[in-house]
Write an enzyme that holds these catalytic residues in place. Structure first.
Site, PDB file in Angstrom:
ATOM      1  N   ASP A  19     -67.352  -5.686 -20.808  1.00  0.00           N
ATOM      2  CA  ASP A  19     -67.853  -4.329 -20.637  1.00  0.00           C
ATOM      3  C   ASP A  19     -66.939  -3.408 -21.434  1.00  0.00           C
ATOM      4  O   ASP A  19     -65.865  -3.817 -21.880  1.00  0.00           O
ATOM      5  CB  ASP A  19     -67.875  -3.971 -19.151  1.00  0.00           C
ATOM      6  CG  ASP A  19     -68.702  -2.720 -18.881  1.00  0.00           C
ATOM      7  OD1 ASP A  19     -69.344  -2.220 -19.819  1.00  0.00           O
ATOM      8  OD2 ASP A  19     -68.682  -2.244 -17.732  1.00  0.00           O
ATOM      9  N   CYS A  52     -71.785 -19.810   7.783  1.00  0.00           N
ATOM     10  CA  CYS A  52     -71.864 -20.319   6.413  1.00  0.00           C
ATOM     11  C   CYS A  52     -71.403 -21.766   6.392  1.00  0.00           C
ATOM     12  O   CYS A  52     -70.650 -22.206   7.281  1.00  0.00           O
ATOM     13  CB  CYS A  52     -71.003 -19.453   5.491  1.00  0.00           C
ATOM     14  SG  CYS A  52     -70.878 -20.038   3.793  1.00  0.00           S
ATOM     15  N   CYS A  60     -69.987 -23.166   3.501  1.00  0.00           N
ATOM     16  CA  CYS A  60     -69.123 -23.380   2.344  1.00  0.00           C
ATOM     17  C   CYS A  60     -67.792 -24.000   2.782  1.00  0.00           C
ATOM     18  O   CYS A  60     -67.450 -23.987   3.975  1.00  0.00           O
ATOM     19  CB  CYS A  60     -68.888 -22.072   1.606  1.00  0.00           C
ATOM     20  SG  CYS A  60     -67.676 -20.964   2.372  1.00  0.00           S
ATOM     21  N   CYS A  78     -65.535 -21.792   5.044  1.00  0.00           N
ATOM     22  CA  CYS A  78     -65.998 -21.545   6.412  1.00  0.00           C
ATOM     23  C   CYS A  78     -65.981 -22.812   7.254  1.00  0.00           C
ATOM     24  O   CYS A  78     -65.814 -22.740   8.483  1.00  0.00           O
ATOM     25  CB  CYS A  78     -67.398 -20.943   6.379  1.00  0.00           C
ATOM     26  SG  CYS A  78     -67.437 -19.325   5.564  1.00  0.00           S
TER      27      CYS A  78
END
Length: 490
Positions: free
Chosen positions: A77, A264, A266, A269
């Site tokens: 950016d 979650c 993942c 978690c």
């Protein structure tokens, strides 16, 4: 308008829709290599303006890939976000173009002037004018043919200015485009206005160029943005939210301090309880939450890609937009663009059409059927028309004269002639067997239009009325156009 595509860069291919995690070169929480290994992140983005401020000309020797120690695709950016937040940056648009050419990212962005959402129309017009001037200047300045360039669209809440910006920048030599000024709308959950911004730009940008939605980093709105045709997103939210103790999910955001369970699957978690996360050091907690937030984000993108392939993105979008009233408001605003969206939606799909609520009436499948029935269909010259309210799987036998044209009344499609009932999605749909008012209205309005147009051709109109589901709605629809019918028999 969602699409799965491949964006080819010098350092590798990127599957779209794709998320670009933002990397702060002066404060790397998760390295690009770790992101690629753990999350399969194919493209990252960093800020060329901040890189220049932190490292200056030293980056030119190493290139941005050397500074980040990463051999995969990198986008940059230019400092436009800093202009939006702080009003100005201490670099000229010419300098930032030459700097990006020198550090050689795979994708670079010109230094545009964000419109924002508080701008007057006069100021918004000025941001569009300056951004276009800089975009034209950048085409002349850039010298590295290995760098792809992104041309942003501005205009903010003024649709005519957004359309002008998109048209004009779409004529220039850019490989990608970005839709500017959505951050404040996203932060304020102003999704209906976001729809107007994105859809206006998409209607005027070249459709073969990828579209980047600046600052769209929360997974709860990815399906929404992808359905509007956005291909790329950048997000610093994963780490900003982590620093603030916020836990991202596809349904919304929770505060870690308020969680009893981690909803979650993942690795973060599974390995930790909320209390364990609260008890680790601040630096470790930020890193663990950032990892979870990225797992939630990339998991949602994978589900969206699969939904596109399955042909079920529309149903997935409706489900996601019921996670928050403002998302639902945005979905209803999207219905204003249904005719444009229908042009790009596949005519047939691997999955059945599912009616999930009143918003389903504006789905491309329904819009397409009604339009084509009016534009391309003429009933056969038979003396009798039989109207049968029907649902999926129902094929009642009609007893009576052989020369009968059978028309089924199927919500929300309306009129379904028997010769078309196997054409997708008229033979491949799932709808609730208990009708709501919108389903009944969709059929009765279609029936009224059909009888007004063709009812006078028939000797007899037979209406098999199902009182349990329809009440008197179908009878009333026929009564309204009774003078145009030869005979009605219930």
């Amino acid at each position: 308008m969602g699409r799965v595509g491949r964006l080819s860069t010098l350092h590798g291919d990127v599957t779209t829709p794709a998320l670009m995690p933002v990397i702060d070169p002066s404060d790397v929480i998760l390295s690009p290599n770790q992101m690629r290994r753990e999350f399969d992140a194919e493209l990252v983005i960093t800020n060329a303006y901040l890189t220049r401020r932190c490292f200056g000309e030293k980056v030119i020797k190493q290139g941005i890939h050397g500074v980040l120690d990463y051999d995969g695709p990198i986008a940059t950016d230019s400092g436009g976000y800093q202009i939006l937040r702080y009003g100005e940056v201490d670099v000229s648009p010419e300098e930032i173009v030459r700097y990006q050419d020198a550090i050689a990212p795979d994708i670079a962005t010109i230094l545009d002037v964000p419109t924002g959402v508080r701008a007057t129309k006069e100021h918004a017009a000025e941001t569009v004018r300056i951004t276009l001037e800089r975009a034209k200047q950048a085409v002349e300045l850039r010298s590295n043919p290995k760098v792809m360039w992104c041309g942003p669209v501005q205009g903010g809440l003024f649709s005519e200015l957004v359309a002008q910006s998109a048209r004009e920048i779409g004529k220039l030599d850019y490989q990608l485009h970005a839709i500017g000024s959505p951050v404040e709308l996203l932060e304020g959950y102003r999704y209906a206005e976001l729809v107007d911004l994105v859809m206006t730009a998409k209607q005027h940008l070249p459709l073969d160029r990828p579209t980047h939605l600046f600052g769209a980093g929360h997974p709860m709105m990815f399906a929404f943005a992808v359905a509007m045709g956005c291909d790329l997103f950048d997000s610093a939210a994963y780490v900003l939210y982590a620093r603030d103790g916020r836990y991202m999910t596809s349904e919304g955001t929770f505060r870690l301090d308020e969680l009893s369970y981690l909803p979650c699957e993942c690795p973060v978690c599974v390995a930790h309880s909320p209390n364990e996360l609260r008890c680790v050091s601040q630096g470790e907690r930020i890193k663990l939450l950032a990892r979870h937030n990225l797992h939630a984000t990339f998991g949602e993108l994978r589900r969206i890609r699969q939904a596109i392939i399955d042909g079920s993105l529309g149903a997935y979008l409706e489900m996601r937009c019921r996670a928050h009233p403002r998302l639902l408001e945005g979905l209803r605003r999207l219905a204003r663009y249904r005719d444009f969206i229908e042009r790009f939606d596949p005519v047939s799909k691997p999955s059945a059409f599912c009616y999930l609520g009143e918003e389903s009436v504006d789905c491309p499948e329904v819009v397409r059927h009604r339009r084509r029935l009016e534009e391309r269909y003429d009933p056969p010259p038979m003396p009798i028309l039989a109207l049968l309210p029907a649902f999926e799987g129902e094929r009642p036998k009609l007893e009576g004269p052989k020369q009968t044209h059978l028309v089924r009344l199927v919500p929300p499609f309306g009129i379904v002639p028997e010769e078309l009932e196997e054409v997708y999605p008229l033979g491949q749909f799932q709808i609730p067997r208990e009708l709501d008012a919108i389903q009944i209205k969709s059929v009765t309005e279609a029936l009224s239009r059909f009888l007004e147009r063709y009812g006078g051709r028939y000797e007899l109109v037979l209406l098999f009325n199902d009182e349990r589901r329809w009440g008197n709605a179908l009878v009333d629809a026929c009564e309204k156009v009774k003078e145009k019918l030869k005979t009605i028999q219930l």
